[in-house]
Enzyme design. Structure first.
Site, PDB file in Angstrom:
ATOM      1  N   ASP A 141       0.791  -1.240   0.000  1.00 49.11           N
ATOM      2  CA  ASP A 141       0.000   0.000   0.000  1.00 49.11           C
ATOM      3  C   ASP A 141       0.817   1.280   0.000  1.00 49.11           C
ATOM      4  O   ASP A 141       0.241   2.371   0.043  1.00 49.11           O
ATOM      5  CB  ASP A 141      -0.975  -0.009   1.191  1.00 49.11           C
ATOM      6  CG  ASP A 141      -0.261  -0.199   2.533  1.00 49.11           C
ATOM      7  OD1 ASP A 141       0.923   0.196   2.653  1.00 49.11           O
ATOM      8  OD2 ASP A 141      -0.894  -0.742   3.459  1.00 49.11           O
ATOM      9  N   HIS A 144       6.074  -8.168  -1.038  1.00 48.83           N
ATOM     10  CA  HIS A 144       4.982  -8.602  -1.915  1.00 48.83           C
ATOM     11  C   HIS A 144       4.691  -7.615  -3.039  1.00 48.83           C
ATOM     12  O   HIS A 144       3.624  -7.657  -3.635  1.00 48.83           O
ATOM     13  CB  HIS A 144       3.726  -8.896  -1.076  1.00 48.83           C
ATOM     14  CG  HIS A 144       3.871 -10.119  -0.209  1.00 48.83           C
ATOM     15  ND1 HIS A 144       3.000 -10.460   0.785  1.00 48.83           N
ATOM     16  CD2 HIS A 144       4.813 -11.107  -0.223  1.00 48.83           C
ATOM     17  CE1 HIS A 144       3.401 -11.590   1.371  1.00 48.83           C
ATOM     18  NE2 HIS A 144       4.495 -11.989   0.778  1.00 48.83           N
ATOM     19  N   CYS A 192       6.103  -7.882 -22.079  1.00 48.49           N
ATOM     20  CA  CYS A 192       7.292  -7.031 -22.260  1.00 48.49           C
ATOM     21  C   CYS A 192       7.839  -6.522 -20.932  1.00 48.49           C
ATOM     22  O   CYS A 192       8.850  -5.831 -20.907  1.00 48.49           O
ATOM     23  CB  CYS A 192       6.990  -5.865 -23.208  1.00 48.49           C
ATOM     24  SG  CYS A 192       5.931  -4.591 -22.489  1.00 48.49           S
ATOM     25  N   SER A 227       0.435  -8.715  11.737  1.00 49.02           N
ATOM     26  CA  SER A 227       0.444  -9.832  10.784  1.00 49.02           C
ATOM     27  C   SER A 227       0.033 -11.107  11.495  1.00 49.02           C
ATOM     28  O   SER A 227       0.436 -11.334  12.638  1.00 49.02           O
ATOM     29  CB  SER A 227       1.847 -10.015  10.178  1.00 49.02           C
ATOM     30  OG  SER A 227       1.884 -11.168   9.355  1.00 49.02           O
TER      31      SER A 227
HETATM   32  N1  APR Z   1      -3.536  -3.504  15.083  1.00 51.32           N
HETATM   33  C1  APR Z   1      -2.932  -4.700  15.271  1.00 51.32           C
HETATM   34  N2  APR Z   1      -3.278  -5.807  14.609  1.00 51.32           N
HETATM   35  C2  APR Z   1      -4.275  -5.721  13.725  1.00 51.32           C
HETATM   36  C3  APR Z   1      -4.974  -4.506  13.484  1.00 51.32           C
HETATM   37  C4  APR Z   1      -4.559  -3.361  14.213  1.00 51.32           C
HETATM   38  N3  APR Z   1      -5.143  -2.150  14.045  1.00 51.32           N
HETATM   39  N4  APR Z   1      -5.917  -4.720  12.543  1.00 51.32           N
HETATM   40  C5  APR Z   1      -5.832  -6.024  12.216  1.00 51.32           C
HETATM   41  N5  APR Z   1      -4.850  -6.634  12.927  1.00 51.32           N
HETATM   42  C6  APR Z   1      -4.389  -8.028  12.865  1.00 51.32           C
HETATM   43  C7  APR Z   1      -5.446  -9.028  12.457  1.00 51.32           C
HETATM   44  O1  APR Z   1      -6.209  -9.439  13.571  1.00 51.32           O
HETATM   45  C8  APR Z   1      -4.585 -10.157  11.891  1.00 51.32           C
HETATM   46  O2  APR Z   1      -4.163 -11.053  12.899  1.00 51.32           O
HETATM   47  O3  APR Z   1      -3.424  -8.089  11.832  1.00 51.32           O
HETATM   48  C9  APR Z   1      -3.347  -9.417  11.337  1.00 51.32           C
HETATM   49  C10 APR Z   1      -3.331  -9.349   9.835  1.00 51.32           C
HETATM   50  O4  APR Z   1      -3.095 -10.649   9.354  1.00 51.32           O
HETATM   51  P1  APR Z   1      -3.441 -11.039   7.841  1.00 51.32           P
HETATM   52  O5  APR Z   1      -4.796 -10.526   7.523  1.00 51.32           O
HETATM   53  O6  APR Z   1      -3.171 -12.494   7.698  1.00 51.32           O
HETATM   54  O7  APR Z   1      -2.399 -10.167   7.018  1.00 51.32           O
HETATM   55  P2  APR Z   1      -0.884 -10.479   6.695  1.00 51.32           P
HETATM   56  O8  APR Z   1      -0.238 -11.259   7.794  1.00 51.32           O
HETATM   57  O9  APR Z   1      -0.270  -9.198   6.285  1.00 51.32           O
HETATM   58  O10 APR Z   1      -1.037 -11.415   5.431  1.00 51.32           O
HETATM   59  C11 APR Z   1       0.118 -11.872   4.775  1.00 51.32           C
HETATM   60  O11 APR Z   1      -1.147 -12.850   3.013  1.00 51.32           O
HETATM   61  O12 APR Z   1      -3.053 -12.505   1.767  1.00 51.32           O
HETATM   62  C12 APR Z   1      -1.676 -12.512   1.737  1.00 51.32           C
HETATM   63  O13 APR Z   1      -0.181 -11.369   0.339  1.00 51.32           O
HETATM   64  C13 APR Z   1      -1.154 -11.152   1.352  1.00 51.32           C
HETATM   65  O14 APR Z   1       0.665  -9.876   2.309  1.00 51.32           O
HETATM   66  C14 APR Z   1      -0.478 -10.662   2.609  1.00 51.32           C
HETATM   67  C15 APR Z   1      -0.086 -11.963   3.301  1.00 51.32           C
END
Ligand code: APR
Length: 246
Positions: free
Chosen positions: A104, A121, A132, A194
């Protein structure tokens, strides 16, 4: 201040080369939905696989539809307090790298330097031609898709694909190498927002822990590394990161 935050602040205070690893949860405070949180994208959509995207028009349309639906939130997003806290850490000279799974651009927009940032990513700002390898702006590609509902094409006639790593698509080796090198040479790893469930990205902070570096996790809800962490702070990254890093 709660004990665990105090202890985590001490680890941060004693570190000179900090690796910050981020995921979608660092950007939900900017209005960009995550993937596996309670309302995450993958709770109501199926990810399109790279091989299907390349081989099928239907899959191309499905993926571009997803991108077109989420693009307005992406365009409207601005960095939040979590991105800013990480950028402020860099100004103290103690940030080794920000390794992000996010596409983002918000770390960059908050002021994280290009030399400090590894975008594992890819970038949601561009689309790339499968033939190309030319890059065009995502805005142009989405406009084309929204006009006729057909998968956008490059001027050369090749199919455009968002310049992000899809499921089933190999990751760029150079970025992965930079990320694992940072894991080796940091003296503290912090994972933020994450689920730590997608490989190989999630192995980056774990590689630091495996060679004895302290590991802090800041996340709302469980992650796959909760047992490995020295300290887990459960809560909103926008509230916790300024407290942790400030
Ligand atoms: N503060 C802290 N944690 C948060 C918040 C917040 N404001 N909002 C959401 N979360 C938590 C969620 O509860 C979740 O556990 O962040 C985590 C996000 O996890 P995912 O949705 O699995 O995202 P991510 O780990 O970035 O995913 C990895 O998966 O879909 C693919 O390529 C995509 O880069 C992504 C990868």
């Amino acid at each position: 201040m709660p004990d665990d935050i105090q202890k985590a602040r001490e680890l941060v205070g004693n570190a000179g080369r900090i690796l910050v690893f981020t995921g979608a949860g660092v950007s939900t405070g900017s209005g960009i939905p995550d993937f596996r949180g309670p309302d995450g994208a993958w709770t109501h959509r199926e990810p399109v696989l790279y091989q299907d995207f390349v081989n099928s028009t239907r899959a191309k349309v499905e993926y571009w539809r997803y991108k077109a639906d989420t693009f307005p939130a992406f365009l409207a997003a601005a960095p939040n307090a979590a991105h800013r806290a990480i950028a402020a850490l860099e100004k103290t000279g103690r940030l080794l790298k920000v390794v992000t799974q996010n596409i983002d651009n918000l770390h960059r927009a908050a002021g994280t330097g290009p030399d400090r940032l590894v975008e594992l990513h890819g970038s949601g700002l561009y689309a790339e031609c499968l033939e190309c390898l030319n890059w065009v702006s995502m805005e142009t590609a989405i406009k084309s898709f929204n006009t006729d509902g057909a998968p956008p094409q490059c001027a050369c006639g090749g199919w455009l694909k968002p310049a992000v790593v899809m499921f089933g698509e190999p990751m760029e080796k150079e970025s992965l190498m930079k990320a694992f090198k940072a894991a080796e040479s940091c003296d503290l790893a912090i994972a933020v927002g994450s689920s730590l469930s997608v490989e190989p990205a999630a192995s980056v902070p774990l590689a630091a822990k495996a060679i004895g570096k302290p590991y802090i996790i800041v996340n709302q809800g469980p992650t796959a590394h909760d047992k490995a962490a020295d300290i887990k702070l459960d809560g909103d990254a926008c509230e916790l990161l300024p407290l942790l890093l400030g």
